[in-house]
Design a protein around this motif. Structure first.
Motif, PDB file in Angstrom:
ATOM      1  N   GLY A  44       0.793  -1.221   0.000  1.00 33.81           N
ATOM      2  CA  GLY A  44       0.000   0.000   0.000  1.00 33.81           C
ATOM      3  C   GLY A  44       0.825   1.270   0.000  1.00 33.81           C
ATOM      4  N   GLY A  45       2.154   1.133   0.002  1.00 32.69           N
ATOM      5  CA  GLY A  45       3.024   2.301   0.000  1.00 32.69           C
ATOM      6  C   GLY A  45       3.019   3.002  -1.345  1.00 32.69           C
ATOM      7  N   ARG A  46       3.205   4.304  -1.329  1.00 36.01           N
ATOM      8  CA  ARG A  46       3.217   5.103  -2.546  1.00 36.01           C
ATOM      9  C   ARG A  46       4.639   5.364  -3.018  1.00 36.01           C
ATOM     10  NH1 ARG A  46      -1.306   8.344  -3.972  1.00 36.01           N
ATOM     11  NH2 ARG A  46       0.266   9.616  -5.034  1.00 36.01           N
ATOM     12  N   LYS A  47       4.771   5.591  -4.313  1.00 38.90           N
ATOM     13  CA  LYS A  47       6.055   5.959  -4.904  1.00 38.90           C
ATOM     14  C   LYS A  47       6.173   7.473  -5.084  1.00 38.90           C
ATOM     15  CE  LYS A  47       7.389   1.678  -5.551  1.00 38.90           C
ATOM     16  NZ  LYS A  47       8.546   1.084  -4.819  1.00 38.90           N
ATOM     17  N   SER A  48       5.240   8.185  -4.514  1.00 34.07           N
ATOM     18  CA  SER A  48       5.243   9.634  -4.639  1.00 34.07           C
ATOM     19  C   SER A  48       4.523  10.239  -3.436  1.00 34.07           C
ATOM     20  CB  SER A  48       4.566  10.075  -5.938  1.00 34.07           C
ATOM     21  OG  SER A  48       3.200   9.690  -5.934  1.00 34.07           O
ATOM     22  N   ILE A  49       4.726  11.550  -3.254  1.00 33.51           N
ATOM     23  CA  ILE A  49       4.039  12.278  -2.187  1.00 33.51           C
ATOM     24  C   ILE A  49       2.909  13.069  -2.828  1.00 33.51           C
ATOM     25  CG2 ILE A  49       4.274  13.892  -0.266  1.00 33.51           C
ATOM     26  CD1 ILE A  49       7.274  13.418  -0.319  1.00 33.51           C
ATOM     27  N   PRO A  50       1.655  12.799  -2.471  1.00 36.58           N
ATOM     28  CA  PRO A  50       0.532  13.502  -3.113  1.00 36.58           C
ATOM     29  C   PRO A  50       0.577  15.009  -2.849  1.00 36.58           C
ATOM     30  CG  PRO A  50      -0.211  11.578  -1.857  1.00 36.58           C
ATOM     31  CD  PRO A  50       1.216  11.812  -1.478  1.00 36.58           C
ATOM     32  N   LEU A  51       0.178  15.776  -3.826  1.00 37.86           N
ATOM     33  CA  LEU A  51       0.147  17.221  -3.681  1.00 37.86           C
ATOM     34  C   LEU A  51      -0.726  17.668  -2.504  1.00 37.86           C
ATOM     35  CD1 LEU A  51       0.839  20.072  -4.585  1.00 37.86           C
ATOM     36  CD2 LEU A  51      -0.968  19.910  -6.314  1.00 37.86           C
ATOM     37  N   PRO A  52      -1.922  17.090  -2.298  1.00 33.45           N
ATOM     38  CA  PRO A  52      -2.725  17.507  -1.139  1.00 33.45           C
ATOM     39  C   PRO A  52      -1.988  17.322   0.190  1.00 33.45           C
ATOM     40  CG  PRO A  52      -4.083  16.296  -2.684  1.00 33.45           C
ATOM     41  CD  PRO A  52      -2.673  16.148  -3.164  1.00 33.45           C
ATOM     42  N   TYR A  53      -1.185  16.266   0.304  1.00 30.26           N
ATOM     43  CA  TYR A  53      -0.410  16.062   1.529  1.00 30.26           C
ATOM     44  C   TYR A  53       0.637  17.161   1.685  1.00 30.26           C
ATOM     45  CZ  TYR A  53       2.434  13.802   5.109  1.00 30.26           C
ATOM     46  OH  TYR A  53       3.130  13.532   6.274  1.00 30.26           O
ATOM     47  N   ILE A  54       1.289  17.496   0.580  1.00 31.83           N
ATOM     48  CA  ILE A  54       2.298  18.553   0.612  1.00 31.83           C
ATOM     49  C   ILE A  54       1.656  19.887   0.969  1.00 31.83           C
ATOM     50  CG2 ILE A  54       3.926  19.867  -0.808  1.00 31.83           C
ATOM     51  CD1 ILE A  54       4.470  17.274  -2.356  1.00 31.83           C
ATOM     52  N   GLU A  55       0.486  20.168   0.413  1.00 32.15           N
ATOM     53  CA  GLU A  55      -0.214  21.412   0.714  1.00 32.15           C
ATOM     54  C   GLU A  55      -0.548  21.518   2.193  1.00 32.15           C
ATOM     55  OE1 GLU A  55      -2.623  22.341  -3.428  1.00 32.15           O
ATOM     56  OE2 GLU A  55      -3.432  20.864  -2.029  1.00 32.15           O
ATOM     57  N   GLU A  56      -0.895  20.391   2.798  1.00 31.50           N
ATOM     58  CA  GLU A  56      -1.302  20.392   4.205  1.00 31.50           C
ATOM     59  C   GLU A  56      -0.134  20.448   5.174  1.00 31.50           C
ATOM     60  OE1 GLU A  56      -3.851  17.655   7.400  1.00 31.50           O
ATOM     61  OE2 GLU A  56      -3.747  17.086   5.281  1.00 31.50           O
ATOM     62  N   HIS A  57       1.001  19.815   4.820  1.00 31.95           N
ATOM     63  CA  HIS A  57       2.086  19.638   5.784  1.00 31.95           C
ATOM     64  C   HIS A  57       3.340  20.459   5.480  1.00 31.95           C
ATOM     65  CE1 HIS A  57      -0.400  15.996   6.334  1.00 31.95           C
ATOM     66  NE2 HIS A  57      -0.041  16.118   7.603  1.00 31.95           N
ATOM     67  N   SER A  58       3.250  21.393   4.568  1.00 31.94           N
ATOM     68  CA  SER A  58       4.438  22.169   4.220  1.00 31.94           C
ATOM     69  C   SER A  58       4.142  23.662   4.289  1.00 31.94           C
ATOM     70  CB  SER A  58       4.932  21.799   2.821  1.00 31.94           C
ATOM     71  OG  SER A  58       4.003  22.255   1.847  1.00 31.94           O
ATOM     72  N   PHE A  59       5.169  24.459   4.030  1.00 33.52           N
ATOM     73  CA  PHE A  59       5.046  25.903   3.926  1.00 33.52           C
ATOM     74  C   PHE A  59       5.153  26.260   2.448  1.00 33.52           C
ATOM     75  CE2 PHE A  59       7.087  24.882   7.946  1.00 33.52           C
ATOM     76  CZ  PHE A  59       6.305  25.564   8.867  1.00 33.52           C
ATOM     77  N   GLU A  60       4.132  26.892   1.901  1.00 32.68           N
ATOM     78  CA  GLU A  60       4.191  27.270   0.496  1.00 32.68           C
ATOM     79  C   GLU A  60       4.914  28.601   0.360  1.00 32.68           C
ATOM     80  OE1 GLU A  60       0.536  27.071  -1.676  1.00 32.68           O
ATOM     81  OE2 GLU A  60       1.527  27.522  -3.587  1.00 32.68           O
ATOM     82  N   LEU A  61       5.809  28.685  -0.624  1.00 32.92           N
ATOM     83  CA  LEU A  61       6.604  29.882  -0.872  1.00 32.92           C
ATOM     84  C   LEU A  61       6.075  30.619  -2.091  1.00 32.92           C
ATOM     85  CD1 LEU A  61      10.154  28.263  -0.474  1.00 32.92           C
ATOM     86  CD2 LEU A  61       8.667  29.173   1.320  1.00 32.92           C
TER      87      LEU A  61
END
Length: 214
Positions: free
Chosen positions: A171-188
């Motif tokens: 069930g592991g992914r080979k990529s990080i989904p954009l929605p996850y990045i949007e939620e857990h990161s700082f957008e520049l």
């Protein structure tokens, strides 16, 4: 510049105060977009780092990519001419330096993918290097750009590590989904000078880390 906490909430510094995200919404609408002027993410970071250095904000440099020399000619005893060489994979990360007494170490990557960031853009030795730095209490993160969307994010290493370690599991992914990045990161946001002021996000990252340790 817009920042979000890793939990997706806008940083406000004080829960009783009005969110800076609301206060700066009009300012963000007027932000000039400098992200499509013939320079890639690395170029913008190099220019930003030069600005930090000249203004005594931080000392951060890009590490040179190691070169493997294959053939050398010696037309003169006092001179050598490299005839053949190739770039090797970087043994660590792209950038490192010092800011406010903290050691920073980070990788910068780009993708044309619109919905996720492929993990194949990283190498095992880079992941291990970042882990070693984190274990020594360095500030470790990745700056990733979705070139087609013209969006840039600063993501803490810990989130990258979670996806990296789970990619080969069921069930592991080979990529990080954009929605996850949007939620857990700082957008520049791209600006004028420095073109990518990522240290503002580092400030919030440091504050968030300090609050968690209270």
């Amino acid at each position: 510049m817009t920042f979000n906490y890793p939990n997706g909430k806008a940083y406000n510094g004080n829960e009783k105060k009005e969110s800076p995200k609301k206060k700066t919404s009009e300012k963000n609408k007027q932000t000039i977009n400098y992200g499509k002027r013939g320079m890639n993410l690395e170029d913008h970071l190099n220019r930003s780092n030069q600005f930090y250095l000249e203004n005594k904000v931080a000392v951060i440099h890009k590490k040179p990519t190691p070169i493997q020399v294959v053939k050398v000619d010696y037309p003169k005893r006092s001179a050598a001419v490299i005839k053949e060489a190739y770039y090797r994979h970087s043994s660590t990360t792209d950038f490192n330096g010092v800011y406010k007494g903290f050691y920073l170490d980070f990788e910068a990557k780009e993708t044309k993918n619109k919905s996720s960031f492929p993990l194949k853009n990283f190498h095992e030795h880079q992941i291990q290097h970042m882990l070693h730095v984190q274990n020594q209490h360095g500030i470790v993160f990745v700056i990733i750009q979705f070139t087609t969307l013209n969006r840039v994010f600063l993501l803490e290493y810990e989130h990258l590590r979670i996806f990296w370690e789970n990619q080969d599991h069921a069930g592991g992914r080979k990529s990080i989904p954009l929605p996850y990045i949007e939620e857990h990161s700082f957008e520049l946001r791209y600006e004028f000078n420095p073109p990518l002021d990522y240290l503002k996000a580092v400030d919030l990252l440091l504050l968030h880390t300090q609050n968690e340790n209270l």
